[in-house]
Design a protein around this motif. Structure first.
Motif, PDB file in Angstrom:
ATOM      1  N   ALA A 269       7.798   5.618  12.178  1.00 41.45           N
ATOM      2  CA  ALA A 269       9.253   5.659  12.075  1.00 41.45           C
ATOM      3  C   ALA A 269       9.784   4.486  11.251  1.00 41.45           C
ATOM      4  O   ALA A 269       9.231   3.389  11.277  1.00 41.45           O
ATOM      5  N   THR A 270      10.870   4.762  10.547  1.00 36.42           N
ATOM      6  CA  THR A 270      11.633   3.719   9.868  1.00 36.42           C
ATOM      7  C   THR A 270      13.117   4.003  10.116  1.00 36.42           C
ATOM      8  O   THR A 270      13.486   5.147  10.374  1.00 36.42           O
ATOM      9  N   ALA A 271      13.955   2.965  10.027  1.00 31.49           N
ATOM     10  CA  ALA A 271      15.400   3.165  10.180  1.00 31.49           C
ATOM     11  C   ALA A 271      16.067   3.330   8.811  1.00 31.49           C
ATOM     12  O   ALA A 271      17.267   3.594   8.727  1.00 31.49           O
ATOM     13  N   ASP A 272      15.311   3.156   7.737  1.00 37.34           N
ATOM     14  CA  ASP A 272      15.865   3.277   6.389  1.00 37.34           C
ATOM     15  C   ASP A 272      14.760   3.731   5.444  1.00 37.34           C
ATOM     16  O   ASP A 272      14.091   2.928   4.794  1.00 37.34           O
ATOM     17  N   ILE A 273      14.589   5.050   5.391  1.00 37.91           N
ATOM     18  CA  ILE A 273      13.432   5.593   4.668  1.00 37.91           C
ATOM     19  C   ILE A 273      13.512   5.302   3.174  1.00 37.91           C
ATOM     20  O   ILE A 273      12.482   5.099   2.525  1.00 37.91           O
ATOM     21  N   VAL A 274      14.720   5.256   2.620  1.00 39.40           N
ATOM     22  CA  VAL A 274      14.836   5.014   1.171  1.00 39.40           C
ATOM     23  C   VAL A 274      14.310   3.616   0.842  1.00 39.40           C
ATOM     24  O   VAL A 274      13.495   3.446  -0.071  1.00 39.40           O
ATOM     25  N   SER A 275      14.718   2.607   1.611  1.00 40.47           N
ATOM     26  CA  SER A 275      14.230   1.269   1.277  1.00 40.47           C
ATOM     27  C   SER A 275      12.756   1.110   1.633  1.00 40.47           C
ATOM     28  O   SER A 275      11.993   0.483   0.895  1.00 40.47           O
ATOM     29  N   THR A 276      12.310   1.709   2.741  1.00 46.04           N
ATOM     30  CA  THR A 276      10.884   1.631   3.100  1.00 46.04           C
ATOM     31  C   THR A 276      10.009   2.257   2.016  1.00 46.04           C
ATOM     32  O   THR A 276       9.033   1.657   1.550  1.00 46.04           O
ATOM     33  N   VAL A 277      10.366   3.475   1.595  1.00 50.49           N
ATOM     34  CA  VAL A 277       9.507   4.183   0.625  1.00 50.49           C
ATOM     35  C   VAL A 277       9.601   3.548  -0.763  1.00 50.49           C
ATOM     36  O   VAL A 277       8.607   3.482  -1.491  1.00 50.49           O
ATOM     37  N   THR A 278      10.772   3.038  -1.119  1.00 47.25           N
ATOM     38  CA  THR A 278      10.902   2.305  -2.393  1.00 47.25           C
ATOM     39  C   THR A 278       9.911   1.143  -2.404  1.00 47.25           C
ATOM     40  O   THR A 278       9.180   0.931  -3.375  1.00 47.25           O
ATOM     41  N   GLU A 279       9.876   0.415  -1.303  1.00 44.52           N
ATOM     42  CA  GLU A 279       8.988  -0.738  -1.207  1.00 44.52           C
ATOM     43  C   GLU A 279       7.514  -0.323  -1.187  1.00 44.52           C
ATOM     44  O   GLU A 279       6.682  -0.931  -1.867  1.00 44.52           O
ATOM     45  N   LEU A 280       7.197   0.730  -0.439  1.00 39.85           N
ATOM     46  CA  LEU A 280       5.800   1.192  -0.376  1.00 39.85           C
ATOM     47  C   LEU A 280       5.315   1.646  -1.747  1.00 39.85           C
ATOM     48  O   LEU A 280       4.187   1.355  -2.156  1.00 39.85           O
ATOM     49  N   GLN A 281       6.178   2.350  -2.482  1.00 42.29           N
ATOM     50  CA  GLN A 281       5.773   2.818  -3.820  1.00 42.29           C
ATOM     51  C   GLN A 281       5.575   1.632  -4.758  1.00 42.29           C
ATOM     52  O   GLN A 281       4.649   1.618  -5.563  1.00 42.29           O
ATOM     53  N   LYS A 282       6.455   0.650  -4.628  1.00 39.47           N
ATOM     54  CA  LYS A 282       6.334  -0.553  -5.451  1.00 39.47           C
ATOM     55  C   LYS A 282       4.996  -1.248  -5.188  1.00 39.47           C
ATOM     56  O   LYS A 282       4.386  -1.842  -6.061  1.00 39.47           O
ATOM     57  N   ARG A 283       4.529  -1.146  -3.932  1.00 43.81           N
ATOM     58  CA  ARG A 283       3.273  -1.811  -3.562  1.00 43.81           C
ATOM     59  C   ARG A 283       2.048  -0.911  -3.766  1.00 43.81           C
ATOM     60  O   ARG A 283       0.955  -1.233  -3.310  1.00 43.81           O
ATOM     61  N   GLY A 284       2.268   0.258  -4.405  1.00 43.84           N
ATOM     62  CA  GLY A 284       1.119   1.072  -4.815  1.00 43.84           C
ATOM     63  C   GLY A 284       0.753   2.229  -3.916  1.00 43.84           C
ATOM     64  O   GLY A 284      -0.241   2.906  -4.162  1.00 43.84           O
ATOM     65  N   ILE A 285       1.521   2.489  -2.862  1.00 44.21           N
ATOM     66  CA  ILE A 285       1.217   3.643  -2.013  1.00 44.21           C
ATOM     67  C   ILE A 285       1.672   4.917  -2.709  1.00 44.21           C
ATOM     68  O   ILE A 285       2.790   5.004  -3.215  1.00 44.21           O
ATOM     69  N   GLY A 325      20.186  17.547  14.878  1.00 43.52           N
ATOM     70  CA  GLY A 325      20.449  16.613  13.785  1.00 43.52           C
ATOM     71  C   GLY A 325      19.507  16.889  12.632  1.00 43.52           C
ATOM     72  O   GLY A 325      18.995  17.995  12.498  1.00 43.52           O
ATOM     73  N   TYR A 326      19.280  15.855  11.824  1.00 41.74           N
ATOM     74  CA  TYR A 326      18.343  16.066  10.714  1.00 41.74           C
ATOM     75  C   TYR A 326      17.312  14.949  10.661  1.00 41.74           C
ATOM     76  O   TYR A 326      17.371  13.975  11.418  1.00 41.74           O
ATOM     77  N   LEU A 327      16.325  15.130   9.815  1.00 43.18           N
ATOM     78  CA  LEU A 327      15.288  14.116   9.637  1.00 43.18           C
ATOM     79  C   LEU A 327      14.908  14.027   8.165  1.00 43.18           C
ATOM     80  O   LEU A 327      15.101  14.969   7.396  1.00 43.18           O
ATOM     81  N   LEU A 328      14.408  12.864   7.797  1.00 44.74           N
ATOM     82  CA  LEU A 328      13.915  12.606   6.448  1.00 44.74           C
ATOM     83  C   LEU A 328      12.451  12.233   6.597  1.00 44.74           C
ATOM     84  O   LEU A 328      12.104  11.440   7.492  1.00 44.74           O
ATOM     85  N   GLU A 344       2.567   9.701   7.560  1.00 37.88           N
ATOM     86  CA  GLU A 344       3.902  10.254   7.324  1.00 37.88           C
ATOM     87  C   GLU A 344       4.876   9.124   7.621  1.00 37.88           C
ATOM     88  O   GLU A 344       4.662   8.352   8.562  1.00 37.88           O
ATOM     89  N   ILE A 345       5.907   9.006   6.823  1.00 39.35           N
ATOM     90  CA  ILE A 345       6.988   8.074   7.124  1.00 39.35           C
ATOM     91  C   ILE A 345       8.184   8.950   7.495  1.00 39.35           C
ATOM     92  O   ILE A 345       8.510   9.893   6.760  1.00 39.35           O
ATOM     93  N   ILE A 346       8.805   8.654   8.618  1.00 41.88           N
ATOM     94  CA  ILE A 346       9.875   9.539   9.109  1.00 41.88           C
ATOM     95  C   ILE A 346      11.083   8.733   9.578  1.00 41.88           C
ATOM     96  O   ILE A 346      10.923   7.684  10.214  1.00 41.88           O
ATOM     97  N   GLN A 347      12.254   9.224   9.215  1.00 42.76           N
ATOM     98  CA  GLN A 347      13.512   8.677   9.746  1.00 42.76           C
ATOM     99  C   GLN A 347      14.237   9.818  10.437  1.00 42.76           C
ATOM    100  O   GLN A 347      14.575  10.818   9.816  1.00 42.76           O
ATOM    101  N   ARG A 348      14.452   9.661  11.724  1.00 42.78           N
ATOM    102  CA  ARG A 348      15.137  10.710  12.487  1.00 42.78           C
ATOM    103  C   ARG A 348      16.614  10.394  12.597  1.00 42.78           C
ATOM    104  O   ARG A 348      16.977   9.287  12.982  1.00 42.78           O
TER     105      ARG A 348
END
Ligand code: FE2
Length: 376
Positions: A269-285, A325-328, A344-348
């Motif tokens: 889980a993350t509370a902010d998937i956009v910033s988490t995934v931006t950072e993970l991609q920057k680090r090569g994931i 609700g929704y999820l990302l 999987e990275i998920i924000q509910r």
């Protein structure tokens, strides 16, 4: 068709013979724990927590414990060839060995589950040091995976006895990963229902959602899945099995390369998937690639969401909605060379489901990867 089977009622919690407080840690058996720890710290933003090895009196293996918020991973490697850990890695490659669950009473958890038919992995064992005591016990689940029950209410140290604090000068920043949302197991042909029965009868879980091959199929391959949840909903284990399709399903590819049943993905889980995934991609994931066409119609399906669609599309984040609700969510490529474990990275945002509306796009993306490996 998927069906919401039944809500979890408060009286189910009262009757819970295996009260769980959540995931305590996930232990991976890996070929090189030192390098794996560096990878998880660098790429995912874990911090160094604890270490056990020859310097702490452990002769045959080394374990690094890393953490981020409520997420704790243990990375373990054998120091010699002739032991159970080395055999596990030879057979399965790097993968999850232990899904550890936090309990108030590890002795009771072991007694309640073994008397209902669980095979014991570890009889209740008390570990002590100057910071107090931790009681561990464990049972086998699918494949060679195990559940360890961890009772740590009387422990004030940083992890558990036998470990020393791991001080490191290398401390990459967090990527915002919070806790384990769910862990998915892949089991063999026609083994889903027996394992559903195991979680119901042995661990007191309930089947909260089911997906059949009409929900989860593409032109080529299919799978079936049932989601098992404990009483308070803190621990959720979806169980997948392959289903007949024109070509080999992703679950079969996993079973081939893992040499049996095991953990397919850990959802974090993350509370902010956009910033988490931006950072993970920057680090090569690397994540699965989602075609542009997905984003042309997604808002018609899910309705209004708080986020802008452009960054979601740029990152490849998927969106789904249920009654609540929704999820990302987004799915990494495999974390090792074998096409087995991924994250999987998920924000509910209210949704308690698992992204059924994304299954088709997701499985088509998985199949493109599978096809590129020559395994479809
Ligand atoms: Fe998932």
């Amino acid at each position: 068709m998927s069906t919401l089977i039944e809500p979890i009622l408060p009286n189910t919690i009262a009757a819970d013979f295996l009260p769980l407080q959540g995931t305590d840690y996930v232990e991976f058996y890996v070929g090189n724990a030192k390098q794996a720890a560096h990878f998880y710290k660098t790429a995912f933003g874990f911090q160094s927590l604890a270490y056990a090895g020859p310097e702490t009196g452990i002769k045959d293996k080394v374990s690094y414990v890393i953490c981020q918020n409520k997420l704790t991973f243990v990375l373990t490697t054998p120091l010699r060839g002739d032991n159970e850990i080395a055999d596990h890695i030879y057979k399965h490659g790097d993968g999850v060995k232990v899904l550890a669950l936090k309990v108030d009473d590890a002795t009771n958890a072991w007694q309640e589950t073994t008397k209902r038919g669980a095979k014991s992995y570890l009889a209740p064992t008390t570990l002590k040091d100057a910071d107090g005591e931790v009681v561990l016990s464990g049972i086998h689940t699918y494949g060679e995976t195990v559940h360890v029950f961890v009772e740590r209410n009387n422990y004030k140290g940083f992890f558990m006895p036998g470990f020393r604090k791991w001080e490191s000068n290398y401390n990459p920043t967090s990527t915002g990963l919070l806790y384990v949302d769910h862990c998915v197991g892949n089991v063999g042909w026609y083994q889903m229902n027996p394992w559903v029965k195991f979680y119901e009868e042995v661990m007191g879980f309930k089947n909260i959602l089911s997906f059949d091959d009409n929900d989860i199929s593409t032109e080529y391959s299919a799978l079936m899945s049932k989601v098992m949840s404990n009483g308070n909903g803190f621990v959720k284990f979806p169980i997948n099995e392959p289903a007949e399709g024109k070509k080999k399903s992703q679950v079969e590819e996993y079973l081939d390369f893992y040499n049996g049943e095991g953990v397919q993905h850990v959802a974090i889980a993350t509370a902010d998937i956009v910033s988490t995934v931006t950072e993970l991609q920057k680090r090569g994931i690397e994540f699965l690639n989602i075609p542009t066409s997905y984003y042309e119609t997604v808002l018609e399906r899910v309705g209004k969401i708080d986020e802008d669609i452009a960054p979601l599309q740029k990152l490849g984040i998927l969106i789904d909605r249920d009654e609540e609700g929704y999820l990302l969510q987004i799915f990494s490529k495999p974390l090792q060379d074998r096409p087995t474990l991924f994250f999987e990275i998920i924000q509910r945002k209210g949704a308690k489901s698992f992204g059924k509306g994304n299954f088709k796009a997701l499985f088509e993306a998985l199949e493109r990867e599978q096809d590129a490996r020559g395994n479809l």
